[in-house]
Scaffold this motif. Sequence first.
Motif, mmCIF file in Angstrom:
data_model
loop_
_atom_site.group_PDB
_atom_site.id
_atom_site.type_symbol
_atom_site.label_atom_id
_atom_site.label_comp_id
_atom_site.label_asym_id
_atom_site.label_seq_id
_atom_site.Cartn_x
_atom_site.Cartn_y
_atom_site.Cartn_z
ATOM 1 N N ARG A 331 0.857 -1.191 0.000
ATOM 2 C CA ARG A 331 0.000 0.000 0.000
ATOM 3 C C ARG A 331 0.888 1.234 0.000
ATOM 4 N N PRO A 332 0.750 2.114 -0.978
ATOM 5 C CA PRO A 332 1.688 3.233 -1.091
ATOM 6 C C PRO A 332 1.402 4.353 -0.107
ATOM 7 N N CYS A 333 2.453 4.829 0.547
ATOM 8 C CA CYS A 333 2.362 6.083 1.295
ATOM 9 C C CYS A 333 2.394 7.216 0.271
ATOM 10 N N ILE A 334 1.439 8.120 0.356
ATOM 11 C CA ILE A 334 1.383 9.217 -0.617
ATOM 12 C C ILE A 334 1.946 10.520 -0.043
ATOM 13 N N ALA A 335 2.593 10.438 1.111
ATOM 14 C CA ALA A 335 3.238 11.606 1.726
ATOM 15 C C ALA A 335 2.283 12.789 1.837
ATOM 16 N N CYS A 336 1.041 12.487 2.176
ATOM 17 C CA CYS A 336 0.055 13.554 2.346
ATOM 18 C C CYS A 336 0.225 14.245 3.690
ATOM 19 N N SER A 379 -16.939 5.515 -6.723
ATOM 20 C CA SER A 379 -15.611 4.908 -6.539
ATOM 21 C C SER A 379 -14.570 5.912 -6.066
ATOM 22 N N GLY A 380 -14.997 6.824 -5.219
ATOM 23 C CA GLY A 380 -14.033 7.695 -4.561
ATOM 24 C C GLY A 380 -13.329 6.928 -3.456
ATOM 25 N N PRO A 381 -12.554 7.594 -2.606
ATOM 26 C CA PRO A 381 -11.778 6.894 -1.577
ATOM 27 C C PRO A 381 -12.629 6.057 -0.636
ATOM 28 N N SER A 382 -13.777 6.574 -0.197
ATOM 29 C CA SER A 382 -14.597 5.807 0.741
ATOM 30 C C SER A 382 -15.244 4.605 0.064
ATOM 31 N N GLY A 383 -15.706 4.774 -1.162
ATOM 32 C CA GLY A 383 -16.338 3.663 -1.869
ATOM 33 C C GLY A 383 -15.374 2.530 -2.152
ATOM 34 N N LEU A 384 -14.175 2.864 -2.616
ATOM 35 C CA LEU A 384 -13.183 1.835 -2.913
ATOM 36 C C LEU A 384 -12.774 1.081 -1.653
ATOM 37 N N GLU A 385 -12.621 1.804 -0.540
ATOM 38 C CA GLU A 385 -12.218 1.126 0.696
ATOM 39 C C GLU A 385 -13.341 0.250 1.236
ATOM 40 N N ALA A 386 -14.577 0.710 1.142
ATOM 41 C CA ALA A 386 -15.710 -0.115 1.563
ATOM 42 C C ALA A 386 -15.760 -1.394 0.746
ATOM 43 N N ALA A 387 -15.518 -1.272 -0.553
ATOM 44 C CA ALA A 387 -15.540 -2.447 -1.416
ATOM 45 C C ALA A 387 -14.420 -3.423 -1.052
ATOM 46 N N ARG A 388 -13.239 -2.899 -0.795
ATOM 47 C CA ARG A 388 -12.093 -3.757 -0.481
ATOM 48 C C ARG A 388 -12.328 -4.547 0.803
ATOM 49 N N ILE A 389 -12.738 -3.851 1.855
ATOM 50 C CA ILE A 389 -12.937 -4.519 3.135
ATOM 51 C C ILE A 389 -14.098 -5.512 3.052
ATOM 52 N N ALA A 390 -15.174 -5.121 2.406
ATOM 53 C CA ALA A 390 -16.324 -6.031 2.280
ATOM 54 C C ALA A 390 -15.931 -7.300 1.537
ATOM 55 N N ARG A 391 -15.127 -7.163 0.493
ATOM 56 C CA ARG A 391 -14.699 -8.342 -0.270
ATOM 57 C C ARG A 391 -13.771 -9.227 0.555
ATOM 58 N N LEU A 392 -12.874 -8.611 1.347
ATOM 59 C CA LEU A 392 -11.993 -9.396 2.210
ATOM 60 C C LEU A 392 -12.794 -10.222 3.211
ATOM 61 N N ARG A 393 -13.965 -9.734 3.566
ATOM 62 C CA ARG A 393 -14.812 -10.450 4.512
ATOM 63 C C ARG A 393 -15.652 -11.537 3.848
ATOM 64 N N PHE A 428 -3.502 1.633 -6.893
ATOM 65 C CA PHE A 428 -3.341 0.504 -5.980
ATOM 66 C C PHE A 428 -4.695 -0.086 -5.619
ATOM 67 N N GLN A 429 -5.644 0.774 -5.251
ATOM 68 C CA GLN A 429 -6.966 0.293 -4.873
ATOM 69 C C GLN A 429 -7.647 -0.422 -6.037
ATOM 70 N N ALA A 430 -7.564 0.157 -7.227
ATOM 71 C CA ALA A 430 -8.196 -0.458 -8.396
ATOM 72 C C ALA A 430 -7.582 -1.831 -8.674
ATOM 73 N N ARG A 431 -6.254 -1.912 -8.557
ATOM 74 C CA ARG A 431 -5.574 -3.180 -8.812
ATOM 75 C C ARG A 431 -5.945 -4.228 -7.770
ATOM 76 N N ARG A 432 -5.985 -3.839 -6.506
ATOM 77 C CA ARG A 432 -6.324 -4.795 -5.455
ATOM 78 C C ARG A 432 -7.756 -5.285 -5.586
ATOM 79 N N LEU A 433 -8.684 -4.399 -5.948
ATOM 80 C CA LEU A 433 -10.068 -4.831 -6.113
ATOM 81 C C LEU A 433 -10.183 -5.859 -7.233
ATOM 82 N N ALA A 434 -9.463 -5.618 -8.324
ATOM 83 C CA ALA A 434 -9.490 -6.577 -9.435
ATOM 84 C C ALA A 434 -8.912 -7.922 -8.985
ATOM 85 N N GLU A 435 -7.813 -7.889 -8.237
ATOM 86 C CA GLU A 435 -7.193 -9.124 -7.769
ATOM 87 C C GLU A 435 -8.089 -9.885 -6.791
#
Length: 638
Positions: A331-336, A379-393, A428-435
């Motif tokens: 997961r990339p640090c974006i130095a924000c 598919s903004g930041p919150s949507g992508l993260e919700a999708a990732r965690i839900a799929r992991l579950r 990164f998020q798009a790639r992980r969701l596809a995987e």
Amino acid sequence: MSALDVLFTSVRVGRLTFGNRLVMAPMGTCLDQGGYITDDTVAYYRRRAEGGVGAITVEGCLVSADTVGPEPRLCAPECVPGLRRIVEAVRPHGTVVGVQLMHPGRQVVAGPSVAPSPVPLNSAAPTPHELTEPEIDRIVADYARAARFAAEAGFDYLEVHGAHGYLPSNFLSPRHNLRTDGYGGTLENRARFSLEVARAIVAAVDLPLVWRLNGTDAEPGGFDLDSAVAVAKLLQDSGVASISVSSGTWLTLHETLAPMAVRRGHMRPLVQAVRQAVSVPVMAVGRLDDPALAAEIVASGDADLVLLGRGLIAEPDWPDLVRAGRLGEVRPCIACNACVDLVGRGERARCSVNPEVGRELTWSVEAAAAPRSVMVVGSGPSGLEAARIARLRGHRVSVWEADDALGGKLSVAGAAPSKREVLRFRDFQARRLAELGVEIRTSSPVSAGTVAEECPDVVVVATGAVPLVPPVPGIDGPDVHDAQRLLRGEIAVAPGTRLVVVGGSATGCETAELMRARGAEVTIVEMRGSIGRGIEAITRRQLVKQLRHDGVGILTKAVVVGIEPGSVRWRPADDDTAAEETVPADLVALAIGWRATGPQVAAELAADGVDVRILGDAETPADFVRAINAGADTGLAV
């Protein structure tokens, strides 16, 4: 054999062997309570040890009892048990663990502000008390006492924070140390305090001592590289086992905690110079979370070890993933600098890309009792993260995006030259969701009919927010556009175009930056007293400085009262009777604010009794950290 393997070779630091070349940098967390270690603190460090880092340097701990700050304390016997718990949690993972000893000097949050000379940090800060020689002796003794407490807690090594304008660094600075006694004047005299601290610690405990030293203060007339090389040699002669080279002070934090616009490895010339001058191992830092760069710095001999700070906050498993060659999963640090900004305000550390941060004690992504069909709309930041965690579950997840690509506000935020790192996280998020097997539907707006046809168990509304459009005469003119359209490239802006950006928010500043880079003549009009509100402080300071340098006009405390062909009319925000003025404008970009879309969309989709959840900007426009955490919470809850 991979070029990255050099990162996973062992190295000696004093009498210790570090299992690999990766060290977790000491960074404040505000996870302690009143200066004492909590369960949350222990879990935070345990999680980083689990990821395979060779050594962990626990965040700076205050050595003097009269110093008050957000940092943990190491100045009394009662501080020892909590720190011992960190050691006991980290060591079973094969990780060497040290602790940083610090005295903030004039950069104290509360309590006495002290310094070598009565030079305030800035115009708003109090004038510090000039330390007397007996008081200096007492502080040196405080360091030695803290070292003994650290040894009692079981730490393998110690580090002194001698950089970033804290007390030892402040003594080294010819700009801020104006003393005429044995602690001021020549470099040897200005280094005397640091050397006395080093010798006192070496005499007090049989633990390797690391010294964090500025390669430069990056201030006019401040401590420079030639001086750093000389001091590094003196520290080595005083028994220091390793030098950790950093740079910057509170006045030049863009050096210390470089925002994403600063290139990776910007401190490399500093560590290289120190490495050539000493025989003890040297540690490098400065946005080195790119594995290839980190490996190249070690392989070249520029440094012996690499510090990872924000990179390990974003991705605790960075070492193990890199060692295994699973680079796409890092997961990339974006130095924000969201983590830095929160801690700087006395709030608990969180992360814009990793919702686990700060809640490692309770974080658990457990398999759902009954897998459900989850439709994520947006598919903004919150949507992508919700999708990732839900799929992991274990849920069956689909993401529906009206635009032709994933990202939402991530794509817009990453358009400006200084914000391109944001796109790395989007990708990164798009790639992980596809995987993970998440179904992706772009160019697919969702209506009640779509929901009826798909029959999901849950609909997650993550449609973001829409721009506010105030009732200003002329705001609906043909040359007036939402700033996001310019950032997305939907509106062509030719060189020489006179562009007025109404609103100095993050979006407004990013629009100004990008359009100025493309040759437009840009003016920002903002009704508040400053621009860049909502942007992390270090990033904001540098961005505003760069905008001014690039010739962007900035009008603050200015209210737009009308837009006409060729101009924007405004008046002072604090004077309703003042005469109106105009700014030439061929094009106007609006970046005024946001209105949540979620309630309306949810009402439409919930008409047929669908289980609907609203999150992120769709519920309440907020920052990146809250968006990611809201997405994660929803993914854990569905």
